[in-house]
Write a protein that holds these residues in place. Structure first.
Motif, PDB file in Angstrom:
ATOM      1  N   ASN A  11      -1.426 -47.270 -29.068  1.00 52.65           N
ATOM      2  CA  ASN A  11      -1.952 -46.110 -29.220  1.00 52.65           C
ATOM      3  C   ASN A  11      -2.819 -45.788 -27.989  1.00 52.65           C
ATOM      4  N   LEU A  12      -2.782 -44.510 -27.837  1.00 51.95           N
ATOM      5  CA  LEU A  12      -3.668 -43.999 -26.889  1.00 51.95           C
ATOM      6  C   LEU A  12      -4.705 -42.895 -27.263  1.00 51.95           C
ATOM      7  N   THR A  13      -5.775 -42.728 -27.097  1.00 53.98           N
ATOM      8  CA  THR A  13      -6.659 -41.689 -27.477  1.00 53.98           C
ATOM      9  C   THR A  13      -7.227 -41.099 -26.204  1.00 53.98           C
ATOM     10  N   VAL A  14      -7.122 -39.862 -26.293  1.00 54.48           N
ATOM     11  CA  VAL A  14      -7.831 -39.164 -24.992  1.00 54.48           C
ATOM     12  C   VAL A  14      -8.434 -38.034 -25.761  1.00 54.48           C
ATOM     13  N   ARG A  20      -5.261 -34.195 -19.517  1.00 51.35           N
ATOM     14  CA  ARG A  20      -4.834 -35.626 -19.821  1.00 51.35           C
ATOM     15  C   ARG A  20      -3.363 -35.906 -20.201  1.00 51.35           C
ATOM     16  N   LEU A  21      -2.646 -34.702 -20.055  1.00 52.95           N
ATOM     17  CA  LEU A  21      -1.261 -34.573 -20.559  1.00 52.95           C
ATOM     18  C   LEU A  21      -0.517 -35.520 -19.596  1.00 52.95           C
ATOM     19  N   ARG A  22      -0.843 -35.639 -18.216  1.00 53.37           N
ATOM     20  CA  ARG A  22      -0.320 -36.622 -17.467  1.00 53.37           C
ATOM     21  C   ARG A  22      -0.490 -37.920 -17.829  1.00 53.37           C
ATOM     22  N   ASP A  23      -1.584 -38.367 -18.226  1.00 51.95           N
ATOM     23  CA  ASP A  23      -1.844 -39.772 -18.757  1.00 51.95           C
ATOM     24  C   ASP A  23      -1.184 -40.016 -19.950  1.00 51.95           C
ATOM     25  N   ILE A  24      -0.951 -39.114 -20.815  1.00 57.04           N
ATOM     26  CA  ILE A  24       0.007 -39.402 -22.097  1.00 57.04           C
ATOM     27  C   ILE A  24       1.434 -39.580 -21.593  1.00 57.04           C
ATOM     28  N   ARG A  25       1.709 -38.844 -20.594  1.00 54.41           N
ATOM     29  CA  ARG A  25       3.222 -38.908 -20.185  1.00 54.41           C
ATOM     30  C   ARG A  25       3.589 -40.507 -19.507  1.00 54.41           C
ATOM     31  N   ARG A  26       2.551 -40.930 -18.757  1.00 58.81           N
ATOM     32  CA  ARG A  26       2.608 -42.233 -18.291  1.00 58.81           C
ATOM     33  C   ARG A  26       2.431 -43.404 -19.511  1.00 58.81           C
ATOM     34  N   ILE A  28       3.809 -42.727 -22.287  1.00 59.49           N
ATOM     35  CA  ILE A  28       4.983 -42.451 -23.149  1.00 59.49           C
ATOM     36  C   ILE A  28       6.156 -43.309 -22.160  1.00 59.49           C
ATOM     37  N   GLU A  29       5.964 -43.202 -20.962  1.00 65.86           N
ATOM     38  CA  GLU A  29       6.870 -43.925 -19.976  1.00 65.86           C
ATOM     39  C   GLU A  29       6.992 -45.611 -20.288  1.00 65.86           C
ATOM     40  N   ASP A  30       5.642 -45.919 -20.339  1.00 68.54           N
ATOM     41  CA  ASP A  30       5.577 -47.510 -20.717  1.00 68.54           C
ATOM     42  C   ASP A  30       6.363 -47.808 -21.873  1.00 68.54           C
ATOM     43  N   ILE A  31       6.026 -46.710 -23.142  1.00 65.17           N
ATOM     44  CA  ILE A  31       6.600 -47.003 -24.265  1.00 65.17           C
ATOM     45  C   ILE A  31       8.141 -46.893 -24.283  1.00 65.17           C
ATOM     46  N   ALA A  32       8.851 -46.002 -23.415  1.00 60.97           N
ATOM     47  CA  ALA A  32      10.176 -45.818 -23.291  1.00 60.97           C
ATOM     48  C   ALA A  32      10.723 -47.080 -22.781  1.00 60.97           C
ATOM     49  N   ALA A  33      10.089 -47.705 -21.770  1.00 62.21           N
ATOM     50  CA  ALA A  33      10.422 -48.738 -21.007  1.00 62.21           C
ATOM     51  C   ALA A  33      10.602 -50.080 -22.006  1.00 62.21           C
ATOM     52  N   ASP A  34       9.467 -50.336 -22.951  1.00 57.26           N
ATOM     53  CA  ASP A  34       9.494 -51.283 -23.869  1.00 57.26           C
ATOM     54  C   ASP A  34      10.757 -51.187 -24.584  1.00 57.26           C
TER      55      ASP A  34
END
Lengths: 135, 117
Positions: A11-14, A20-26, A28-34
């Protein structure tokens, strides 16, 4: 943990702010890699989640209300839940007079994901669930 | 996102780098408006270093097209496969005033044809 079994819940709460959209994409990139998504599906997921979040951001007047993004694996799907305290607004897709063509967000989510579910919460707020088949 | 203005055959080129989203697309919109306000009828966007675009970016392209339709065109140079796919999904690539070029050479050839016509 049982070998070969992957647990995924993050979870990420901002605050619901455009910056903060950029942080959310980073995130999601981590989630996608996992989840070992390829580059194409990773891009799709980033766009779909951004569209869900942008809607929340747009309707958070102060850009200070919480925006929560949660990822989990449910069966053979990756599920992303976007939760905010505002209402999901459906802008007119036919409004050609405004600069902001916000009517594109929902069609894009639907085009890129396997399932999109939008729920207005009784206590106020909106939950958007995006599901992507993993295999 | 990084935005640099250059020229190709006296035609303005906006070179973009990074991510084009809801947060930063207004900056691109303002740059395109400035070029169009100066009377240009052809605008080129070099996007080979753009790795992300969403409806924020698409909105800006649609607004530019609305101003150019019938009098000029908007060229996109070098979109990667994901960016190209998104432009296809939203129907931008079907617009007569929207042209996609694989690289600067193709854009230059089209400019020559446009200027000779």
């Amino acid at each position: 943990m049982t070998p070969g079994r992957r647990a995924l819940f993050r979870n990420l709460t901002v605050e619901a702010s455009p910056s903060r959209l950029r942080d959310i994409r980073r995130f999601i990139e981590d989630i996608a890699a996992d989840a070992t998504l390829d580059a194409e599906r990773t891009f799709d997921l980033k766009v779909a989640v951004s569209e869900a979040c942008a809607n929340a951001v747009e309707h958070s007047g102060c850009h200070c209300t919480p925006l929560s993004v949660t990822a989990r694996v449910a069966g053979d799907h990756l599920e992303i839940e976007v939760l905010d305290t505002g209402g999901f607004h459906l802008p007119s897709a036919l409004d050609h007079n405004t600069r902001n063509h916000r009517g594109l967000g929902l069609p894009l989510m639907v085009a890129l994901m396997d399932e999109v579910r939008i729920t207005r919460l009784p206590q106020g707020g909106t939950k958007v669930i995006l599901r992507l088949r993993l295999h | 996102m990084e935005l640099i203005q250059t020229q190709l055959k006296n035609t303005p080129v906006l070179e973009l780098k990074g991510e084009l989203d809801h947060g930063n697309s207004p900056a691109l919109g303002a740059a395109i408006d400035e070029v169009l306000d100066a009377g240009e009828r052809i605008v080129l966007l070099e996007v080979s270093h753009v790795d992300y675009i969403d409806s924020g970016g698409v909105s800006v392209l649609l607004s530019a097209l609305r101003r150019l339709r019938g009098t000029g065109w908007l060229g996109i140079i070098g979109p990667n496969a994901n960016v190209r796919r998104l432009l296809d999904i939203v129907g931008l690539t079907l617009d007569d005033a929207f042209v996609v070029f694989a690289g600067p050479q193709e854009a230059e050839n089209a400019l020559k044809e446009s200027l000779e016509a």
